[in-house]
Motif scaffolding. Sequence first.
Motif, short mmCIF file in Angstrom:
data_model
loop_
_atom_site.label_atom_id
_atom_site.label_comp_id
_atom_site.label_asym_id
_atom_site.label_seq_id
_atom_site.Cartn_x
_atom_site.Cartn_y
_atom_site.Cartn_z
N ASN A 29 0.82 -1.20 0.00
CA ASN A 29 0.00 0.00 0.00
C ASN A 29 0.86 1.27 0.00
O ASN A 29 1.92 1.32 0.63
CB ASN A 29 -0.93 0.03 1.21
N ILE A 30 0.39 2.27 -0.72
CA ILE A 30 1.09 3.55 -0.81
C ILE A 30 0.23 4.61 -0.11
O ILE A 30 -0.94 4.77 -0.45
CB ILE A 30 1.33 3.95 -2.28
N PRO A 31 0.77 5.34 0.86
CA PRO A 31 -0.04 6.34 1.58
C PRO A 31 -0.37 7.54 0.70
O PRO A 31 0.13 7.68 -0.42
CB PRO A 31 0.86 6.73 2.76
N ASP A 32 -1.19 8.43 1.24
CA ASP A 32 -1.55 9.67 0.55
C ASP A 32 -0.31 10.57 0.38
O ASP A 32 0.61 10.56 1.19
CB ASP A 32 -2.59 10.46 1.35
N ASP A 33 -0.35 11.37 -0.69
CA ASP A 33 0.57 12.51 -0.85
C ASP A 33 2.05 12.14 -0.77
O ASP A 33 2.83 12.79 -0.06
CB ASP A 33 0.24 13.58 0.18
N VAL A 34 2.43 11.08 -1.51
CA VAL A 34 3.85 10.71 -1.56
C VAL A 34 4.25 10.43 -3.00
O VAL A 34 3.41 10.20 -3.88
CB VAL A 34 4.16 9.46 -0.70
N VAL A 35 5.56 10.42 -3.23
CA VAL A 35 6.14 9.95 -4.49
C VAL A 35 6.77 8.60 -4.21
O VAL A 35 7.52 8.44 -3.25
CB VAL A 35 7.21 10.93 -5.02
N ALA A 36 6.44 7.61 -5.07
CA ALA A 36 6.97 6.26 -4.89
C ALA A 36 7.42 5.71 -6.23
O ALA A 36 6.75 5.92 -7.26
CB ALA A 36 5.92 5.35 -4.26
N VAL A 37 8.53 4.98 -6.26
CA VAL A 37 9.10 4.49 -7.51
C VAL A 37 9.75 3.13 -7.28
O VAL A 37 10.05 2.75 -6.15
CB VAL A 37 10.16 5.45 -8.09
N GLY A 38 9.98 2.40 -8.38
CA GLY A 38 10.85 1.23 -8.35
C GLY A 38 10.13 -0.10 -8.42
O GLY A 38 8.91 -0.20 -8.43
N ASN A 39 10.96 -1.15 -8.46
CA ASN A 39 10.49 -2.53 -8.49
C ASN A 39 11.28 -3.31 -7.44
O ASN A 39 12.43 -3.68 -7.68
CB ASN A 39 10.71 -3.12 -9.88
N PRO A 40 10.69 -3.50 -6.24
CA PRO A 40 9.34 -3.10 -5.82
C PRO A 40 9.25 -1.60 -5.55
O PRO A 40 10.25 -0.95 -5.21
CB PRO A 40 9.12 -3.92 -4.55
N CYS A 41 8.03 -1.08 -5.67
CA CYS A 41 7.80 0.36 -5.50
C CYS A 41 7.96 0.75 -4.04
O CYS A 41 7.39 0.12 -3.14
CB CYS A 41 6.38 0.68 -5.99
N ARG A 42 8.75 1.82 -3.82
CA ARG A 42 9.00 2.30 -2.47
C ARG A 42 8.81 3.82 -2.42
O ARG A 42 9.13 4.54 -3.37
CB ARG A 42 10.44 1.97 -2.04
N VAL A 43 8.30 4.29 -1.28
CA VAL A 43 8.13 5.73 -1.09
C VAL A 43 9.50 6.38 -0.99
O VAL A 43 10.36 5.95 -0.21
CB VAL A 43 7.30 6.01 0.18
N ILE A 44 9.71 7.45 -1.79
CA ILE A 44 10.99 8.16 -1.71
C ILE A 44 10.86 9.51 -1.00
O ILE A 44 11.83 10.02 -0.47
CB ILE A 44 11.64 8.33 -3.08
#
Length: 602
Positions: free
Chosen positions: A570-585
Amino acid sequence: MTKTAKELQEEGLLYDVFDEELASIKDKTYGLVNELSHVDALDKTTVLSLVNKIVGKFGTESYIVPPFRCDYGPNITIGEHCFINYNCCFLDSAKVTIGDYVYMGPNCNIFTPCHPIHHELRWDKVTEYALPVTVGSHTWIAGDVIINPGVTIGEGCVIGAGSVVTKDIPDNSLAVGNPCKVIRQLNEDDKKIVEQLTLNDDTKDNVYKQEHGYMYFVMDKALRSQVENTVHYVNILNKLSNSEIQRRRDFLRTFTKKFDEGAIINSPFYMEFGNHLEVGINSIIEGDCIMLNSGHIKIGDNVLIGPKTSFYTPVHPFLPEQRETWIEYAKPITIEDNVWICGSVTITGGITIGENSIICPGSVITHDVPSNTIVAGNPAKVIRKITEEDIAQYKQELAKEQNTTLSEKDKMEQGYWYNTFDTELIKLRQQNAPKTEAYSRISANTLCYKDKMAKAIINNFGENANIIPPFTCTYGNNISIGEATIVNHNGVFIDSNKINVGAHALIGPKSLLNCSFRPYDIDDRNNGIAKTSAINIGDGAWLGGRVTVLPGITIGKHSVIGSGSVVTENIPDDVVAVGNPCRVIRKITEKDKLNPYKNKKS
């Protein structure tokens, strides 16, 4: 004087995507692109005529294998002696400049537009700015590569299959991965592989050389005849509805080496050598799969291959002076029995995937996969072995659900284990297939007609929402698209559970949203047992191109997911996330509103 949207676009400033002048240019281009997508790839005269009408400059002796997608066309410059393979996409809001003698594999994507990170800047109007992309001469871009806005790839480079290029690549580099990184400079030692695989025997023709792993001449007449015949048959296959299962199966048997009982290949599909494909009993290959099978591809029994999976057996020489003589060699791919490939996977030549293995979504397979393992990532690595505890846990969960009186459809929608081979569910899928196939045949600029068709497929289709064809979904009635949301072309939604996309969301091209997963137990997996979990995408979220979202995932409102990401948590609100696996940066802040060009090059 107020600048027009076109002037703002040309200067790399924020502009309204739906400005009338820009929309008029795109509408004309979409009509031509749609026409091109229905042309036989072997009809070179018609292909070249249309391509020259679409792109700004197209060099001599260059070719694009349709289908091909772009937004504008005049912003694209392609040099001489270039080859752009099947199903490439150039979002050319800014200049796309490709040098001479560039080879680009299938399903590659060049993205120049950038939406602002802060949702408020793209809410009332869909705004973006665009950064140019340049690919230097004598470069080989392998299949499934994504090139992000503002990137320059130098001359004489090799970019590995499935890479996501986020930064400039210097001349003469070998670069791979997500994000793409330089692993070394190309050098004279790279000539040796050609020398080692050159067969100096005049009694052996190019067909023999291809079959036995030696360097062969790609443009050999006998080999080109095989490709032309296969592509012709594949074009016929792609005109048959996926609901015509037995007819498709019987037809595939006429031009493949082996196609066993119960096997299925869904369209759209692309392949070059029918005599190099073997598919075992009850194996299923979902749509949007690509097989460059100069080398043999052998798929065992009871193999499940998810959508948007690519098989690449040919290997070009690394050094341009060798590559540009049109020589290559081919390495076979073997998929053993009971393998489950989850979708958006890239498999390179010479690979064997061992029996009973599970290949996670978005993986790029560059090494052999041992039997009974789970692999993931780019490049893919073994996560762990599949154990008896995995099977026991599944059996316990299944036993708790045995007393339910729900129909298989109700089980599916409520997240219980269910049988995908249920008669009612098969009927629903077969009823939906012709709808999405018809939708996928229309042009993106037929707005009124297109919206009516979308509403006939999608359960809840919001006001001013837009799904750009082609588009594929499994059922349709489980999908909710919010107000003013845009789903770009070639989206695949496996909606065996609810897929809820909020208002004012943006979903980039070639994305895969998959609600379904299978058990570790091989027998039950082969008997069609599956489970589903809903996907929720919040208001104002922006998913870049070729994003893969796994079952049960929630992406928070206003969040931004980078191109090529595989969202596993799950990705929280109002963040930038990228990658494999996707991670919040990082968090999205008010500074992003003040400076929408935060990542723009000066």
